[in-house]
Design an enzyme around this catalytic site. Structure first.
Site, mmCIF file in Angstrom:
data_model
loop_
_atom_site.group_PDB
_atom_site.id
_atom_site.type_symbol
_atom_site.label_atom_id
_atom_site.label_comp_id
_atom_site.label_asym_id
_atom_site.label_seq_id
_atom_site.Cartn_x
_atom_site.Cartn_y
_atom_site.Cartn_z
ATOM 1 C CD GLU A 216 95.987 43.693 -1.314
ATOM 2 O OE1 GLU A 216 97.183 43.294 -1.364
ATOM 3 O OE2 GLU A 216 95.034 42.912 -1.131
ATOM 4 C CB CYS A 251 103.889 46.551 -2.981
ATOM 5 S SG CYS A 251 102.764 45.928 -4.236
#
Length: 482
Positions: A216, A251
């Site tokens: 991720e 993110c």
């Protein structure tokens, strides 16, 4: 100071966990439910401590800690508890004439011993959300929280030891040395949240044991802003997804805005007005903005901002306070495409705006770079929405908002290309840590001689018709017709 965690300790740790897994400790429904319920108790009984640790590590406001970390994790656990029985139930699969009489199913079995290496920016949520999936799927787990958020890492270690089954779930604190020792072991899956540089190290280590990975990562997530929209609402949502998400240290934060030359001045004016409404005349004193996590990241952001060809492109704020690790929300206009700010993920409170002659040019700009974790579009144009969703390759696409897709458990959350591989959230978390095992049950009755030697033209015709599911040819073969 305790004894250093070394390769021998990592070997002993994994051996013990594998012994417990092989004995079936983690496989039962009751064990999984008990561990998930205990994780829920961590959220319910220790929220003030969690909020305090996040404030120590990141200066994170209570609202962001309570909602974006604790509440989201609580929802994840409750969902798993509600649906676990269904997720664990074998899924019926269709059979065909070639296997008749038979039945088939897909069995979700746990992979084994899982390593979760977590990130520092949402250190509570991003540590435990994958652990929820790993436990729900029936695995043993080692969590390695980020040493860059030490208060949260220490609290996680204490709470997990207190609430969870230590024979199957462990926390290892530490930095590069500890992570390296863990990566030398053979795992059944590694789940990593972080940056692409470290992801390459993890993938190389995993390759030695043919260990599958979920990565991720992040990337330069664009936000395309059309004209003819409710610009105030669009800008407020951009601010919430940028500065209201850990001061850009997320993110899924928008990394840059794309808009037309004509529309850019309006976008900047509304951004300035709404930023002031949210964070006051002096955002450096605002209690609603997280600080930069540490001096290394502060210096990295300062270097990006102070680059010769970028420094004169600032159109709003730009103040920096290294002593308190604070950088004000900063807007830049038309920075050069070859600048640092446009060639590495910003991960901070800086937001460049790039202008285009035509908004459709945004597709080429986005697709010319690495695939981002998220891509955002603000428009009322139906055709533009459809084209954006079809043409832009990103981990996820959101139209007219920022980052809210990660709260929807019916959608997979993950990257593509440089922004990662594999996904989780909701049932996707359970699937990420399960092997989908094909199981076929056949009867010993009705054995057909056509599959055995000696072979003949008739057997060939019959088997071809069966495999191709051609009933007419099958009938012809059975009747001996040509």
């Amino acid at each position: 100071m305790g004894k250093a965690f070394e390769a021998a300790d990592a070997t002993e740790l994994v051996t013990g966990l594998r012994r417990g897994f092989d004995a079936g400790v983690t496989r039962g429904y009751e064990w999984r439910v008990s561990q998930l319920k205990n994780l829920l108790k961590v959220c319910d009984h220790h929220e003030p401590e969690i909020v305090a640790a996040l404030r120590d590590d990141l200066g994170k406001p209570e609202l962001e800690s309570s909602i974006y970390e604790v509440a989201l994790l609580r929802n994840s656990i409750k969902l798993a508890l509600k649906h676990l029985k269904d997720w664990m139930t074998p899924e019926k699969a269709k059979t065909s004439l070639t296997t008749f009489p038979a039945s088939a199913e897909i069995v979700s079995e746990p992979l084994g011993v899982i390593l979760v290496i977590s990130a520092w920016n949402f250190p509570f949520l991003l540590s435990l959300d994958p652990v929820v999936g790993a436990i729900a799927a029936g695995n043993a787990v080692v969590l390695k929280p980020s040493e860059i958020a030490p208060a949260t890492a220490s609290l996680l270690s204490k709470l997990m030891e207190q609430y969870l089954d230590c024979s199957a779930i462990k926390v290892v604190e530490g930095g590069v040395a500890e992570t390296t020792a863990l990566l030398e072991q053979k795992w059944d899956k590694i789940f990593y949240t972080g940056n692409s540089r470290v992801a390459r190290v993890i993938m190389a280590a995993a390759a030695k044991h043919l260990t599958p990975v979920v990565l991720e990562l992040g990337g330069k997530s664009p936000a395309v802003v059309d004209s003819g929209i409710n610009l105030r609402v669009a800008v407020r949502r951009i601010i919430a997804g940028k500065w209201g998400c850990n001061n850009g240290q997320a993110c899924v934060s928008p990394d840059y805005i794309l808009t037309t030359k004509d529309h850019a001045p309006k976008v900047i004016d509304v951004l300035k007005h709404e930023l002031e409404a949210f964070y006051g005349k002096n955002p450096m004193e605002s209690k609603d903005l997280s600080r930069i996590v540490n001096s290394n990241h502060f210096d990295r952001l300062a270097r990006i901002l102070d680059e010769d060809k970028v420094a004169d492109k600032i159109v709003y704020r730009g103040q920096k306070d290294r002593a308190n690790l604070k950088i004000a929300p900063t807007i830049l206009l038309d920075v050069p495409r070859d600048s640092l700010i446009m060639n590495e993920e910003i991960f901070g409170p800086l937001l460049p705006i790039l202008t285009l002659e035509n908004l459709e040019d945004s597709f080429d700009v986005i697709n010319s770079g690495s695939k981002p974790l998220a891509a955002y579009l603000f428009t009322n144009d139906k055709k533009l929405k459809e084209k954006f969703a079809r043409i832009v390759s990103a981990g996820g696409v959101v139209v007219n908002d920022i980052a809210v897709h990660l709260a929807l458990h019916t959608l997979p959350f993950g990257g593509v290309g440089e922004s990662g591989m594999g996904s989780y959230h909701g049932k996707f978390s359970f699937d990420a840590f399960s092997h989908k095992k094909a199981v076929l049950y056949r009867s010993l009755l009705g054995d057909a001689s056509m599959r055995y030697p000696p072979y003949s033209r008739w057997k060939l015709r019959l088997l071809k018709a069966l495999v191709n599911r051609n009933l007419l040819d099958l009938l012809k073969a059975l009747l001996g017709l040509h």
